[in-house]
Scaffold this motif. Sequence first.
Motif, PDB file in Angstrom:
ATOM      1  N   THR A  89      -5.694   6.530   5.719  1.00 52.68           N
ATOM      2  CA  THR A  89      -4.892   5.420   6.238  1.00 52.68           C
ATOM      3  C   THR A  89      -4.997   5.339   7.758  1.00 52.68           C
ATOM      4  O   THR A  89      -5.146   4.244   8.324  1.00 52.68           O
ATOM      5  CB  THR A  89      -3.416   5.592   5.836  1.00 52.68           C
ATOM      6  N   THR A 110       0.849  -1.192   0.000  1.00 46.59           N
ATOM      7  CA  THR A 110       0.000   0.000   0.000  1.00 46.59           C
ATOM      8  C   THR A 110       0.881   1.238   0.000  1.00 46.59           C
ATOM      9  O   THR A 110       1.754   1.390   0.869  1.00 46.59           O
ATOM     10  CB  THR A 110      -0.927   0.023   1.232  1.00 46.59           C
ATOM     11  N   PHE A 121      -4.036  -4.396   5.873  1.00 42.29           N
ATOM     12  CA  PHE A 121      -2.703  -3.950   5.459  1.00 42.29           C
ATOM     13  C   PHE A 121      -1.694  -5.096   5.540  1.00 42.29           C
ATOM     14  O   PHE A 121      -1.766  -5.948   6.418  1.00 42.29           O
ATOM     15  CB  PHE A 121      -2.245  -2.781   6.326  1.00 42.29           C
ATOM     16  N   MET A 143       3.388  -1.565   3.806  1.00 45.21           N
ATOM     17  CA  MET A 143       3.046  -0.170   3.545  1.00 45.21           C
ATOM     18  C   MET A 143       4.331   0.604   3.271  1.00 45.21           C
ATOM     19  O   MET A 143       5.320   0.439   3.997  1.00 45.21           O
ATOM     20  CB  MET A 143       2.311   0.446   4.745  1.00 45.21           C
ATOM     21  N   VAL A 175       1.262   5.043   0.668  1.00 43.68           N
ATOM     22  CA  VAL A 175       0.590   6.055   1.484  1.00 43.68           C
ATOM     23  C   VAL A 175       1.084   7.441   1.068  1.00 43.68           C
ATOM     24  O   VAL A 175       2.294   7.668   0.961  1.00 43.68           O
ATOM     25  CB  VAL A 175       0.856   5.801   2.983  1.00 43.68           C
ATOM     26  N   VAL A 188       2.420   6.717  11.337  1.00 41.88           N
ATOM     27  CA  VAL A 188       1.799   5.403  11.160  1.00 41.88           C
ATOM     28  C   VAL A 188       2.431   4.359  12.073  1.00 41.88           C
ATOM     29  O   VAL A 188       1.741   3.488  12.617  1.00 41.88           O
ATOM     30  CB  VAL A 188       1.868   4.967   9.677  1.00 41.88           C
ATOM     31  N   GLN A 198      -8.382   3.897   8.619  1.00 40.74           N
ATOM     32  CA  GLN A 198      -8.457   2.478   8.279  1.00 40.74           C
ATOM     33  C   GLN A 198      -7.629   1.626   9.240  1.00 40.74           C
ATOM     34  O   GLN A 198      -8.008   0.499   9.570  1.00 40.74           O
ATOM     35  CB  GLN A 198      -7.980   2.257   6.837  1.00 40.74           C
ATOM     36  N   LEU A 199      -6.504   2.150   9.691  1.00 43.56           N
ATOM     37  CA  LEU A 199      -5.661   1.408  10.626  1.00 43.56           C
ATOM     38  C   LEU A 199      -6.382   1.134  11.941  1.00 43.56           C
ATOM     39  O   LEU A 199      -6.287   0.033  12.494  1.00 43.56           O
ATOM     40  CB  LEU A 199      -4.365   2.168  10.898  1.00 43.56           C
ATOM     41  N   MET A 249      -3.330   4.915  -0.845  1.00 39.09           N
ATOM     42  CA  MET A 249      -4.292   5.426   0.127  1.00 39.09           C
ATOM     43  C   MET A 249      -3.797   6.762   0.673  1.00 39.09           C
ATOM     44  O   MET A 249      -2.602   6.915   0.978  1.00 39.09           O
ATOM     45  CB  MET A 249      -4.453   4.413   1.267  1.00 39.09           C
ATOM     46  N   VAL A 254      -3.103   9.591   3.341  1.00 42.81           N
ATOM     47  CA  VAL A 254      -2.572   9.318   4.668  1.00 42.81           C
ATOM     48  C   VAL A 254      -3.620   9.477   5.772  1.00 42.81           C
ATOM     49  O   VAL A 254      -3.651   8.688   6.729  1.00 42.81           O
ATOM     50  CB  VAL A 254      -1.326  10.192   4.957  1.00 42.81           C
TER      51      VAL A 254
END
Length: 368
Positions: A241, A202, A252, A255, A204, A265, A244-245, A236, A238
């Motif tokens: 992201t 992914t 994921f 990344m 970011v 992150v 979603q995390l 994606m 940020v």
Amino acid sequence: MFRTLARQSAIKQVAARLSARSMSTVVEDSVGPKCYGGTYTVTLIPGDGIGQETAASVKAVFDAAKVPVEFEQYDLSGFTPENDKLMQEALASLRRNKVGLKGILYTPIRLGHSSFNVAMRKELDIYAAVAHCKNMAGVEARHKNVDFVIIRENTEGEYSGLEHQSFPGVVESLKIITRPKTERIARYAFDYAMRHGRKRVTIVHKANIMKLADGLFLNTCRAVAKEYPSIQYNDMIVDNTAMQLVSKPQQFDVMVMPNLYGSIVSNIGAGLIGGPGIVPGANYGREFAIFEPGSRHVAKDIQGRNTANPSSLILSSVMMLRHLQLTEHADLIENAVNKTLSSDSVKTPDLGGSNSTTDFTKAIIRNL
């Protein structure tokens, strides 16, 4: 003819060492990690905050496991001036040994004091930061089945350190993104995915706003992705992201992202699996490798209390041992840490227990 055969033999030996390396990129093995009589010499920088306590745990575990590593220790602080003799000696040691283990150095929030962490990564061109966020047995977490790897470009982006005041009250801070360095980190991420049986990368970014800088990062990563048809990829923004995390981190796998996003992150990732005390990390370049906790917390608030969880630095040292091809010692220590974490009998305060750093270290040694 004999010279040609000898050269071919040397090339095959280097190729064999490269294929055995688990997480490094192409390394100049002719001037690789220093090993004399079967013992490797590694630069150790304990760092600020809990660094001395967690470094002592690593040394105790290494002694008990009879790991063939000798440390050259430099007790640097983030407050140490850049031109300080000790700092220059530490950098010289890293250049000489090619491998380092370090805690986190505090960076003062004051004008004119540069970060040793950033300076070191730029000086040695240690461009790929790797942090592995994975649920561990015995550690309570908000989500289950979390297992993703953050790969962060380490040498440019917002951490370029290029700031100036163009007019009183007006500050300009430059974010540097270059195609060569983006290609390099993108290839590292896709190579990592292939070597470790990962399925998706992914990308970011924030290209919807920073259309030139993050646009270059995104488009360069997309171009590199086409060279790896067996690896899926997506991109994606940020801020999405981050959402979603915390809502569905299981989506994921690998990344890849610029410097500042990686810092944010990796902290989110640590929070998802139980805290910064259990996240290992590493920084790789073409010639040097430095291993440090994946979530970069100094923990000055618990310094000297003997309550720190040393797992992140010990697990980072396990990554270091695999880099040095000391696989048996790495497996031995990693299994002992996992067994200790999965037990309810010994837990440091960050894991809901009341045991000390010393207690936890002794438990790991018993489990070797």
